[in-house]
Design a protein around this motif. Structure first.
Motif, PDB file in Angstrom:
ATOM      1  N   HIS A   1     -33.008   0.607   0.597  1.00 53.08           N
ATOM      2  CA  HIS A   1     -32.569   0.414  -0.715  1.00 53.08           C
ATOM      3  C   HIS A   1     -32.164   1.570  -1.401  1.00 53.08           C
ATOM      4  O   HIS A   1     -31.616   1.448  -2.608  1.00 53.08           O
ATOM      5  N   PHE A   2     -32.297   2.728  -1.109  1.00 58.14           N
ATOM      6  CA  PHE A   2     -32.112   4.041  -1.966  1.00 58.14           C
ATOM      7  C   PHE A   2     -30.460   4.015  -2.460  1.00 58.14           C
ATOM      8  O   PHE A   2     -30.320   4.274  -3.457  1.00 58.14           O
ATOM      9  N   PRO A   3     -29.693   3.703  -1.402  1.00 55.10           N
ATOM     10  CA  PRO A   3     -28.287   4.115  -1.766  1.00 55.10           C
ATOM     11  C   PRO A   3     -27.892   3.016  -2.780  1.00 55.10           C
ATOM     12  O   PRO A   3     -26.654   3.103  -3.575  1.00 55.10           O
ATOM     13  N   TYR A   4     -28.398   1.896  -2.817  1.00 55.85           N
ATOM     14  CA  TYR A   4     -27.867   0.648  -3.568  1.00 55.85           C
ATOM     15  C   TYR A   4     -28.572   0.436  -4.864  1.00 55.85           C
ATOM     16  O   TYR A   4     -27.777   0.006  -5.754  1.00 55.85           O
ATOM     17  N   VAL A   5     -29.843   0.950  -5.174  1.00 58.10           N
ATOM     18  CA  VAL A   5     -30.719   0.747  -6.016  1.00 58.10           C
ATOM     19  C   VAL A   5     -30.855   2.021  -6.929  1.00 58.10           C
ATOM     20  O   VAL A   5     -30.706   1.808  -8.306  1.00 58.10           O
ATOM     21  N   HIS A   6     -30.805   3.221  -6.188  1.00 55.06           N
ATOM     22  CA  HIS A   6     -30.963   4.548  -6.895  1.00 55.06           C
ATOM     23  C   HIS A   6     -29.811   5.342  -6.489  1.00 55.06           C
ATOM     24  O   HIS A   6     -29.955   6.559  -6.083  1.00 55.06           O
ATOM     25  N   THR A   7     -28.634   4.772  -6.701  1.00 56.58           N
ATOM     26  CA  THR A   7     -27.476   5.374  -6.536  1.00 56.58           C
ATOM     27  C   THR A   7     -27.291   6.751  -7.073  1.00 56.58           C
ATOM     28  O   THR A   7     -27.428   6.984  -8.265  1.00 56.58           O
ATOM     29  N   ASP A   8     -26.860   7.659  -6.345  1.00 57.82           N
ATOM     30  CA  ASP A   8     -26.688   9.137  -6.718  1.00 57.82           C
ATOM     31  C   ASP A   8     -27.989   9.801  -7.189  1.00 57.82           C
ATOM     32  O   ASP A   8     -27.963  10.805  -7.775  1.00 57.82           O
ATOM     33  N   ILE A   9     -29.097   9.384  -6.901  1.00 61.28           N
ATOM     34  CA  ILE A   9     -30.358   9.977  -7.261  1.00 61.28           C
ATOM     35  C   ILE A   9     -31.013  10.086  -5.723  1.00 61.28           C
ATOM     36  O   ILE A   9     -30.999  11.014  -5.150  1.00 61.28           O
ATOM     37  N   LEU A  10     -31.615   8.775  -5.239  1.00 64.29           N
ATOM     38  CA  LEU A  10     -32.341   8.930  -3.971  1.00 64.29           C
ATOM     39  C   LEU A  10     -31.472   8.276  -2.716  1.00 64.29           C
ATOM     40  O   LEU A  10     -31.744   8.550  -1.846  1.00 64.29           O
ATOM     41  N   GLY A  11     -30.276   8.224  -3.041  1.00 57.61           N
ATOM     42  CA  GLY A  11     -29.167   7.863  -2.044  1.00 57.61           C
ATOM     43  C   GLY A  11     -27.786   7.616  -2.557  1.00 57.61           C
ATOM     44  O   GLY A  11     -27.680   7.610  -3.791  1.00 57.61           O
ATOM     45  N   SER A  12     -26.952   7.315  -1.498  1.00 56.54           N
ATOM     46  CA  SER A  12     -25.689   7.280  -1.797  1.00 56.54           C
ATOM     47  C   SER A  12     -24.753   6.944  -0.616  1.00 56.54           C
ATOM     48  O   SER A  12     -25.240   7.059   0.445  1.00 56.54           O
ATOM     49  N   GLU A  13     -23.796   6.077  -0.826  1.00 56.76           N
ATOM     50  CA  GLU A  13     -22.899   5.594   0.078  1.00 56.76           C
ATOM     51  C   GLU A  13     -21.953   6.863   0.649  1.00 56.76           C
ATOM     52  O   GLU A  13     -21.621   7.536  -0.454  1.00 56.76           O
ATOM     53  N   PRO A  14     -21.703   7.096   2.022  1.00 54.08           N
ATOM     54  CA  PRO A  14     -21.879   6.266   3.146  1.00 54.08           C
ATOM     55  C   PRO A  14     -23.223   6.603   3.678  1.00 54.08           C
ATOM     56  O   PRO A  14     -23.333   6.053   4.666  1.00 54.08           O
ATOM     57  N   ASN A  15     -24.085   7.351   3.320  1.00 54.15           N
ATOM     58  CA  ASN A  15     -25.374   7.884   3.846  1.00 54.15           C
ATOM     59  C   ASN A  15     -26.375   6.710   3.734  1.00 54.15           C
ATOM     60  O   ASN A  15     -27.327   6.787   2.748  1.00 54.15           O
ATOM     61  N   THR A  16     -26.157   5.653   4.352  1.00 61.74           N
ATOM     62  CA  THR A  16     -27.129   4.570   4.336  1.00 61.74           C
ATOM     63  C   THR A  16     -28.026   4.162   5.472  1.00 61.74           C
ATOM     64  O   THR A  16     -28.873   3.510   5.313  1.00 61.74           O
TER      65      THR A  16
ATOM     66  N   PRO B   1     -28.926  12.566  -2.814  1.00 62.37           N
ATOM     67  CA  PRO B   1     -28.245  13.555  -3.554  1.00 62.37           C
ATOM     68  C   PRO B   1     -29.174  14.093  -4.834  1.00 62.37           C
ATOM     69  O   PRO B   1     -28.759  15.427  -5.278  1.00 62.37           O
ATOM     70  N   ARG B   2     -30.245  13.616  -5.082  1.00 60.87           N
ATOM     71  CA  ARG B   2     -31.050  14.347  -5.981  1.00 60.87           C
ATOM     72  C   ARG B   2     -32.551  13.785  -5.806  1.00 60.87           C
ATOM     73  O   ARG B   2     -32.987  12.641  -6.700  1.00 60.87           O
ATOM     74  N   GLY B   3     -33.201  14.269  -5.042  1.00 62.97           N
ATOM     75  CA  GLY B   3     -34.534  13.670  -4.383  1.00 62.97           C
ATOM     76  C   GLY B   3     -35.673  14.095  -5.461  1.00 62.97           C
ATOM     77  O   GLY B   3     -36.729  13.699  -5.109  1.00 62.97           O
ATOM     78  N   ALA B   4     -35.454  15.216  -6.316  1.00 58.97           N
ATOM     79  CA  ALA B   4     -36.509  15.659  -7.277  1.00 58.97           C
ATOM     80  C   ALA B   4     -35.771  16.199  -8.632  1.00 58.97           C
ATOM     81  O   ALA B   4     -34.516  16.485  -8.786  1.00 58.97           O
ATOM     82  N   ALA B   5     -36.700  16.231  -9.523  1.00 65.23           N
ATOM     83  CA  ALA B   5     -36.216  16.740 -10.778  1.00 65.23           C
ATOM     84  C   ALA B   5     -35.461  18.131 -10.830  1.00 65.23           C
ATOM     85  O   ALA B   5     -34.576  18.151 -11.552  1.00 65.23           O
ATOM     86  N   THR B   6     -35.893  18.899  -9.829  1.00 66.86           N
ATOM     87  CA  THR B   6     -35.529  20.372  -9.626  1.00 66.86           C
ATOM     88  C   THR B   6     -34.008  20.274  -9.319  1.00 66.86           C
ATOM     89  O   THR B   6     -33.357  21.377  -9.282  1.00 66.86           O
TER      90      THR B   6
ATOM     91  N   PHE C   1     -37.042  11.357 -15.001  1.00 68.01           N
ATOM     92  CA  PHE C   1     -36.516  11.377 -13.663  1.00 68.01           C
ATOM     93  C   PHE C   1     -37.285  10.255 -12.955  1.00 68.01           C
ATOM     94  O   PHE C   1     -36.623   9.151 -12.265  1.00 68.01           O
ATOM     95  N   GLU C   2     -38.686  10.145 -13.107  1.00 66.34           N
ATOM     96  CA  GLU C   2     -39.493   9.005 -12.651  1.00 66.34           C
ATOM     97  C   GLU C   2     -39.359   7.593 -13.155  1.00 66.34           C
ATOM     98  O   GLU C   2     -39.267   6.758 -12.347  1.00 66.34           O
ATOM     99  N   GLN C   3     -39.365   7.710 -14.452  1.00 70.48           N
ATOM    100  CA  GLN C   3     -39.079   6.497 -15.033  1.00 70.48           C
ATOM    101  C   GLN C   3     -37.605   5.867 -15.076  1.00 70.48           C
ATOM    102  O   GLN C   3     -37.728   4.649 -14.920  1.00 70.48           O
ATOM    103  N   VAL C   4     -36.585   6.523 -14.794  1.00 70.82           N
ATOM    104  CA  VAL C   4     -35.288   6.087 -14.471  1.00 70.82           C
ATOM    105  C   VAL C   4     -35.501   5.241 -13.160  1.00 70.82           C
ATOM    106  O   VAL C   4     -35.128   4.175 -13.055  1.00 70.82           O
ATOM    107  N   ILE C   5     -36.169   5.891 -11.841  1.00 71.87           N
ATOM    108  CA  ILE C   5     -36.221   5.236 -10.789  1.00 71.87           C
ATOM    109  C   ILE C   5     -37.037   4.087 -10.812  1.00 71.87           C
ATOM    110  O   ILE C   5     -36.590   2.929 -10.406  1.00 71.87           O
ATOM    111  N   PHE C   6     -38.123   3.875 -11.765  1.00 71.23           N
ATOM    112  CA  PHE C   6     -39.092   2.824 -11.706  1.00 71.23           C
ATOM    113  C   PHE C   6     -38.288   1.532 -12.543  1.00 71.23           C
ATOM    114  O   PHE C   6     -38.558   0.664 -12.057  1.00 71.23           O
TER     115      PHE C   6
END
Length: 297
Positions: free
Chosen positions: A119-134, A160-165, A235-240
């Motif tokens: 679900h990363f590319p579809y729910v956490h777009t441009d943070i934990l995932g993005s298309e077309p890397n699904t 794209p951005r797996g951590a706050a750093t 960072f964590e609150q946006v994801i949750f």
């Protein structure tokens, strides 16, 4: 609501508060259907957790352990200790409680969502995932009988951005291991972007208030000298919050443990192992047990 009689649920440790936030004034919440009060004793300063009985009186104090910035308690007699997180003992780690979230879902559904990379590319777009890397590549999921835990290792996903750093959005292949040490606790370990020879650890502690209502708090154990406390929380609150939208729309809210109830894909290997583990334990609280395996408590 009344306290469950499910022995598996009763004999577990649960985080129910952030230790630094407990005051002398009792704060009421609920665990496994039972109202509880959490406060700090005026005489000793010790934190106590007590059931709230009919009429508002308090029952005998429950066991309390302060660990990982949280207050843990139990209604039963756990045969295993609270999960051991080795990273928490490293002096240069930042221990970051990220705040409590209330979710209208079952605890096992929340754990399953945490394990789901698809679900990363579809729910956490441009943070934990993005298309077309699904694509979720092959990884190993197993029930480790020697420690009675579920592990998923060798996971990798383009983020794209797996951590706050990671602020420039250039992305990197993130290597992740997942761990489920308790039916209501789930963790991940990822390579620390600022220290590639070490791993960050993130735990999600779930407080099942009822079978379909929970509170949960992520607690991070990070190698990060760059991010501010506010940046880490944001960072964590946006994801949750993104996850909560998905979780509260899942049907059914309780997790079916029958292997035929929901057809898995290759990406669901960790979820399949987790469901088998819960079914073997006979956990009925927050789940739908296979037919003939007992009644929901």
């Amino acid at each position: 609501m009344t306290l469950t009689t499910d022995p598996v649920a009763l004999d577990a440790w649960y985080a129910v508060a952030t230790a630094s936030e407990v005051t002398h004034r009792p704060d009421r919440t609920r665990l496994l259907g039972q109202d509880i009060a959490i406060d700090r004793c005026r005489d000793t300063g010790a934190i106590r957790v007590r059931p709230v009985l009919h009429g508002g009186e308090y029952g005998d104090p429950l066991p309390v352990i302060e660990r990982y910035a949280c207050v843990f308690t139990t209604f039963g007699n756990p045969d295993t200790p609270i999960v051991e997180i080795e990273e928490a003992g490293e002096p240069d780690r930042r221990v970051v409680p990220c705040g409590w979230f209330t979710i209208r879902s079952s605890g096992p559904r929340i754990v399953e969502n945490f394990l789901d990379m698809a679900h990363f590319p579809y729910v956490h777009t441009d943070i934990l995932g993005s298309e077309p890397n699904t694509d979720v590549g092959p990884y190993r999921a197993e029930i480790r009988a020697d420690v009675d835990e579920v592990w998923a290792t060798g996971c990798h996903f383009w983020q794209p951005r797996g951590a706050a750093t990671e602020r420039d959005g250039s992305g990197m292949m993130m290597h992740i291991d997942y761990r489920v040490p308790s039916p209501f606790i789930v963790m991940l370990y990822r390579v620390a972007p600022s220290a590639p020879d070490r791993r960050d650890a993130i735990a999600l502690f779930i407080q099942p208030m009822g079978e379909e209502l929970c509170r949960a708090q992520p607690v991070e154990f990070l190698v990060d000298e760059i991010s501010t406390h506010t940046e880490l929380l944001h960072f964590e609150q946006v994801i949750f919050l993104q996850d909560r939208l998905i979780l509260e729309n899942q049907v059914p809210r309780r997790l079916p443990l029958d292997g035929q109830a929901e057809i898995p894909t290759r990406a669901d290997t960790a979820s399949v192992a987790y469901r088998r583990w819960l079914a073997a334990k006979g956990l009925g609280y927050g789940t739908i047990l296979p037919h003939g395996q007992g009644e929901r408590a």
